[in-house]
Design a protein around this motif. Structure first.
Motif, mmCIF file in Angstrom:
data_model
loop_
_atom_site.group_PDB
_atom_site.id
_atom_site.type_symbol
_atom_site.label_atom_id
_atom_site.label_comp_id
_atom_site.label_asym_id
_atom_site.label_seq_id
_atom_site.Cartn_x
_atom_site.Cartn_y
_atom_site.Cartn_z
ATOM 1 N N CYS A 31 0.858 -1.190 0.000
ATOM 2 C CA CYS A 31 0.000 0.000 0.000
ATOM 3 C C CYS A 31 0.888 1.232 0.000
ATOM 4 C CB CYS A 31 -0.958 0.012 1.185
ATOM 5 S SG CYS A 31 -0.209 -0.117 2.808
ATOM 6 N N VAL A 32 0.378 2.287 -0.579
ATOM 7 C CA VAL A 32 1.118 3.543 -0.657
ATOM 8 C C VAL A 32 0.273 4.640 -0.038
ATOM 9 C CG1 VAL A 32 0.263 4.040 -2.993
ATOM 10 C CG2 VAL A 32 2.360 5.134 -2.180
ATOM 11 N N HIS A 33 0.905 5.467 0.781
ATOM 12 C CA HIS A 33 0.202 6.604 1.374
ATOM 13 C C HIS A 33 0.628 7.866 0.640
ATOM 14 C CE1 HIS A 33 -0.573 9.935 4.158
ATOM 15 N NE2 HIS A 33 -1.592 9.213 4.555
ATOM 16 N N ARG A 65 -3.599 -1.076 -2.028
ATOM 17 C CA ARG A 65 -4.364 0.040 -1.479
ATOM 18 C C ARG A 65 -3.618 1.348 -1.717
ATOM 19 N NH1 ARG A 65 -7.700 -1.500 2.944
ATOM 20 N NH2 ARG A 65 -8.584 -3.546 2.452
ATOM 21 N N VAL A 66 -4.391 2.388 -1.991
ATOM 22 C CA VAL A 66 -3.859 3.756 -2.046
ATOM 23 C C VAL A 66 -4.530 4.530 -0.924
ATOM 24 C CG1 VAL A 66 -3.632 5.858 -3.405
ATOM 25 C CG2 VAL A 66 -3.521 3.634 -4.540
ATOM 26 N N LEU A 67 -3.734 5.015 0.007
ATOM 27 C CA LEU A 67 -4.254 5.688 1.196
ATOM 28 C C LEU A 67 -4.004 7.186 1.059
ATOM 29 C CD1 LEU A 67 -2.751 3.132 3.728
ATOM 30 C CD2 LEU A 67 -4.965 3.053 2.564
ATOM 31 N N GLN A 115 -10.481 11.121 -7.328
ATOM 32 C CA GLN A 115 -10.692 11.428 -8.741
ATOM 33 C C GLN A 115 -9.425 11.302 -9.578
ATOM 34 O OE1 GLN A 115 -11.238 15.771 -9.588
ATOM 35 N NE2 GLN A 115 -10.918 16.023 -7.377
ATOM 36 N N TYR A 116 -8.267 11.298 -8.940
ATOM 37 C CA TYR A 116 -7.014 11.258 -9.681
ATOM 38 C C TYR A 116 -6.513 9.838 -9.945
ATOM 39 C CZ TYR A 116 -6.933 16.189 -8.390
ATOM 40 O OH TYR A 116 -7.260 17.512 -8.219
ATOM 41 N N TYR A 117 -7.268 8.825 -9.544
ATOM 42 C CA TYR A 117 -6.814 7.442 -9.678
ATOM 43 C C TYR A 117 -7.749 6.644 -10.579
ATOM 44 C CZ TYR A 117 -3.911 8.764 -5.729
ATOM 45 O OH TYR A 117 -3.010 9.404 -4.914
ATOM 46 N N LYS A 118 -7.141 5.758 -11.375
ATOM 47 C CA LYS A 118 -7.918 4.936 -12.307
ATOM 48 C C LYS A 118 -8.780 3.916 -11.585
ATOM 49 C CE LYS A 118 -4.536 5.203 -16.090
ATOM 50 N NZ LYS A 118 -3.623 4.419 -16.959
ATOM 51 N N HIS A 119 -8.361 3.522 -10.385
ATOM 52 C CA HIS A 119 -9.095 2.507 -9.624
ATOM 53 C C HIS A 119 -9.510 3.090 -8.265
ATOM 54 C CE1 HIS A 119 -7.993 -0.514 -12.603
ATOM 55 N NE2 HIS A 119 -6.759 -0.054 -12.527
ATOM 56 N N LYS A 169 -9.690 1.227 -4.888
ATOM 57 C CA LYS A 169 -8.500 0.957 -4.072
ATOM 58 C C LYS A 169 -8.213 2.081 -3.079
ATOM 59 C CE LYS A 169 -5.718 -1.685 -7.421
ATOM 60 N NZ LYS A 169 -4.378 -1.702 -8.088
ATOM 61 N N VAL A 170 -8.837 3.225 -3.291
ATOM 62 C CA VAL A 170 -8.488 4.422 -2.535
ATOM 63 C C VAL A 170 -9.259 4.460 -1.217
ATOM 64 C CG1 VAL A 170 -8.450 6.947 -2.554
ATOM 65 C CG2 VAL A 170 -8.010 5.659 -4.671
ATOM 66 N N GLU A 171 -8.567 4.769 -0.139
ATOM 67 C CA GLU A 171 -9.188 4.898 1.177
ATOM 68 C C GLU A 171 -8.667 6.162 1.852
ATOM 69 O OE1 GLU A 171 -9.961 2.261 5.217
ATOM 70 O OE2 GLU A 171 -9.287 1.317 3.364
#
Length: 381
Positions: free
Chosen positions: A123-125, A144-146, A154-158, A161-163
């Protein structure tokens, strides 16, 4: 469950990882923790001081631009990154990692990429509202993208995955008491002003601080001042201050040092802090509730520091000063006005504490536990 944190470059990338590692260590005292970073970043100082093992490699950094020199340099970076990723695969296997967490900086890319190649949970923060280059490069591959801000999805294709978790800060920023901090620092009854512009420093702002020292001297040192000059300015700024007519060795009001390692204590003791507006700095200031003057760096991608600063100051939690408008006299006047207005400072503290997400590090640890447990169950089958 063994955990790897990967980060590099500046304190803004490293300190959040340390904050999460500290909570993880409390929750899982038998767990092994390893940091992976570059050999030329602040992690070589901050991580060992925090008591964690650090593995480093030589890192090169991408150059923006299309000149032949930039293209040649970036080809070297691609080769070095490929080689470092191979090294990280071996490190991850030997360490038997269950989770890998990246908190930013180019140095975090090889370990995150290696983890995805080995199918170890990653995961990346991302501290800023808009993703940085490393986050953009790994976002489609990590589990995961934290993020700190709801609008970041809105800046991520998925976006699934964003939290949203906020920004992790060390507990000391939240719970250090002002009276205890001032006693530890051996301060007198005068107010304390703290200034810091990142672990590397900023020439224009250091010059402004040197000129402000002279104004403080002319005013009879009405407050105490701790200034972190950063690594780039440490060699030239003492001479610059002397040219301003200030002898730091003959007075006790101003302390100038390369880096503030005990920032939670210093910030808790401070009455006003003058700072850049990186996401980590803004959240540490919010956690401590210290009235602030934010001077965003104009030399960052997508002008994200000004956006951070406006998000804070529009809530009445700080004073925004653009670098192009910044002068030593202007800063001196603003500091003096804040120190003379306790009601305004009280309201700033209230608004700052409202911004902070105090359990962010705990949230990250819970996500790490979920990823690690799922990975463990999968490998047992």
């Amino acid at each position: 469950m063994n955990v790897i944190f990967t980060c590099g470059g500046t304190g803004g990338h490293i300190n959040p990882a340390i904050a999460v590692a500290n909570i993880w260590k409390e929750r899982h005292p038998d767990s092994k923790i390893l940091f992976i970073g570059s050999s030329d970043g602040m992690e070589t100082e901050l991580v060992p001081k925090a008591g964690y093992e650090l593995v480093t490699f030589d890192a090169l950094y991408f150059r923006r631009g299309k000149s032949l020199k930039s293209i040649t340099k970036n080809m070297q970076v691609f080769y070095r990154t490929w080689r470092n990723t191979a090294k990280c695969r071996k490190i991850i296997k030997d360490f038997d990692a269950s989770v890998i967490v990246g908190t930013g900086g180019y140095a975090s890319f090889p370990a995150l990429m290696a983890g995805t190649q080995l199918k170890v949970p990653t995961c990346v923060h991302e501290a800023n509202a808009m993703p940085g280059m490393t986050t953009r490069m790994v976002a489609d591959r990590v589990d995961r993208v934290l993020v700190c801000f709801p609008q970041s999805a809105q800046y991520y294709k998925h976006p699934e995955k964003v939290e949203v978790v906020g920004m992790p800060v060390r507990r000391e920023f939240l719970y250090t008491k002002k009276e205890d901090a001032r006693k530890e620092l051996k301060l007198d009854d005068r107010p304390l002003v703290v200034s810091a512009f990142g672990s590397q420093g900023a020439k224009a702002m250091n010059e402004a601080m040197g000129q402000m020292f002279r104004l403080e001297q002319d005013a009879g040192f009405p407050f105490q001042h701790i200034h972190a000059v950063g690594s780039f300015g440490w060699e030239w700024m003492p001479d610059y201050v002397k040219k301003q007519g200030v002898d730091l060795e003959k007075q006790d009001a101003i302390t100038m040092q390369q880096y503030i390692y005990n920032m939670p204590t210093v910030m808790a003791a401070a009455d006003v802090i003058i700072s850049r507006a990186g996401a980590s700095s803004c959240n540490e200031i919010a956690a401590s509730g210290t009235p602030c003057i934010l001077i965003p760096s104009p030399n960052v991608t997508d002008n994200h520091q000004e956006k951070n600063a406006r998000a804070v100051c529009e809530k009445g939690a700080g004073v925004l000063v653009l670098e192009k408008d910044c002068t030593a006299q202007g800063l001196m006047d603003t500091v003096t006005q804040l120190l003379a207005d306790p009601q305004r400072c009280k309201e700033m503290r209230k608004q700052l504490l409202n911004i902070c997400v105090p359990d962010c590090a705990e949230r990250l640890c819970t996500i790490m536990e979920q990823l690690g447990e799922a990975y463990g169950n999968k490998t047992k089958k």
